[in-house]
Design a protein around this motif. Sequence first.
Motif, PDB file in Angstrom:
ATOM      1  N   LYS A  10       0.843  -1.210   0.000  1.00 13.20           N
ATOM      2  CA  LYS A  10       0.000   0.000   0.000  1.00 13.20           C
ATOM      3  C   LYS A  10       0.873   1.254   0.000  1.00 13.20           C
ATOM      4  O   LYS A  10       0.585   2.226  -0.708  1.00 13.20           O
ATOM      5  CB  LYS A  10      -0.924   0.014   1.212  1.00 13.20           C
ATOM      6  CG  LYS A  10      -2.044  -0.979   1.136  1.00 13.20           C
ATOM      7  CD  LYS A  10      -2.869  -0.957   2.409  1.00 13.20           C
ATOM      8  CE  LYS A  10      -3.792  -2.147   2.448  1.00 13.20           C
ATOM      9  NZ  LYS A  10      -4.362  -2.370   3.783  1.00 13.20           N
ATOM     10  N   ALA A  11       1.941   1.240   0.799  1.00  7.16           N
ATOM     11  CA  ALA A  11       2.833   2.401   0.872  1.00  7.16           C
ATOM     12  C   ALA A  11       3.524   2.660  -0.465  1.00  7.16           C
ATOM     13  O   ALA A  11       3.714   3.818  -0.841  1.00  7.16           O
ATOM     14  CB  ALA A  11       3.871   2.199   1.977  1.00  7.16           C
ATOM     15  N   LYS A  13       2.354   2.245  -3.347  1.00 14.50           N
ATOM     16  CA  LYS A  13       1.379   2.846  -4.261  1.00 14.50           C
ATOM     17  C   LYS A  13       1.206   4.336  -4.013  1.00 14.50           C
ATOM     18  O   LYS A  13       0.787   5.065  -4.907  1.00 14.50           O
ATOM     19  CB  LYS A  13       0.035   2.135  -4.153  1.00 14.50           C
ATOM     20  CG  LYS A  13       0.085   0.712  -4.675  1.00 14.50           C
ATOM     21  CD  LYS A  13      -1.220  -0.013  -4.470  1.00 14.50           C
ATOM     22  CE  LYS A  13      -1.102  -1.443  -4.971  1.00 14.50           C
ATOM     23  NZ  LYS A  13      -2.305  -2.228  -4.706  1.00 14.50           N
ATOM     24  N   SER A  14       1.543   4.779  -2.800  1.00 12.36           N
ATOM     25  CA  SER A  14       1.391   6.197  -2.488  1.00 12.36           C
ATOM     26  C   SER A  14       2.654   7.007  -2.785  1.00 12.36           C
ATOM     27  O   SER A  14       2.647   8.226  -2.646  1.00 12.36           O
ATOM     28  CB  SER A  14       0.985   6.372  -1.025  1.00 12.36           C
ATOM     29  OG  SER A  14       2.048   5.989  -0.179  1.00 12.36           O
ATOM     30  N   GLU A  15       3.716   6.332  -3.178  1.00 14.66           N
ATOM     31  CA  GLU A  15       4.964   7.027  -3.516  1.00 14.66           C
ATOM     32  C   GLU A  15       4.814   7.776  -4.842  1.00 14.66           C
ATOM     33  O   GLU A  15       4.106   7.315  -5.750  1.00 14.66           O
ATOM     34  CB  GLU A  15       6.128   6.041  -3.616  1.00 14.66           C
ATOM     35  CG  GLU A  15       6.545   5.446  -2.296  1.00 14.66           C
ATOM     36  CD  GLU A  15       7.135   6.471  -1.346  1.00 14.66           C
ATOM     37  OE1 GLU A  15       7.906   7.350  -1.800  1.00 14.66           O
ATOM     38  OE2 GLU A  15       6.813   6.405  -0.152  1.00 14.66           O
ATOM     39  N   HIS A  16       5.505   8.891  -4.958  1.00 19.84           N
ATOM     40  CA  HIS A  16       5.451   9.704  -6.171  1.00 19.84           C
ATOM     41  C   HIS A  16       6.044   8.943  -7.370  1.00 19.84           C
ATOM     42  O   HIS A  16       5.516   9.020  -8.478  1.00 19.84           O
ATOM     43  CB  HIS A  16       6.197  11.023  -5.942  1.00 19.84           C
ATOM     44  CG  HIS A  16       6.229  11.914  -7.141  1.00 19.84           C
ATOM     45  ND1 HIS A  16       5.099  12.525  -7.631  1.00 19.84           N
ATOM     46  CD2 HIS A  16       7.237  12.279  -7.959  1.00 19.84           C
ATOM     47  CE1 HIS A  16       5.416  13.235  -8.700  1.00 19.84           C
ATOM     48  NE2 HIS A  16       6.713  13.106  -8.921  1.00 19.84           N
TER      49      HIS A  16
END
Length: 133
Positions: A10-11, A13-16
Amino acid sequence: MISSYSDLIKATKSEHEPQRLLFVFCRAELPDNASAYEKAAFEQGEGGALTPVICVDKTPVEVPEFSLLVEESRSTGQSWDVVFVAAMSGRAGTPPSSDEAQQPMTMMVESIRLGHVSNYLPLDKSGIAISLG
C-alpha cells in the motif's frame, strides 16, 4: 507505520515514483563456537546469526501478495526464517531496473551479514513485521 507486507505494498502505491523492492531472505544459524547459553537461547527461537540465502528484486506489481514471494522462495529449495525488504525509487515514472538494483542489493546483503539491519523491514514467514534485537 508499516506492520506487514500488505502495508508495504500500500505504501509503495502512495509514492510519487514507482518502486522496486529488494528482498534478502535469511536463515537463522547458530555459530559453531556458540556457548551453552547461546545454544539454549537458540533452541527457544532467540539469537543466532542471520545468513543471507536468497536475494531477489521485484516491482510491487510482480509480487502484490506475500504468498507469491513465499511460493517463489520455496522453488529455490532454500529454507529461511526472516526476509529483509528495502525499496528503491524510480525516476520519471519508471521503476529502477534489475540491473540498477544489483549494487544496492549487494550492499544490502553485506550490511545484513555485518548485522546492520536497522535500515530494512524484517518480515516473518507470514509477512508480518518483526522486531529484531
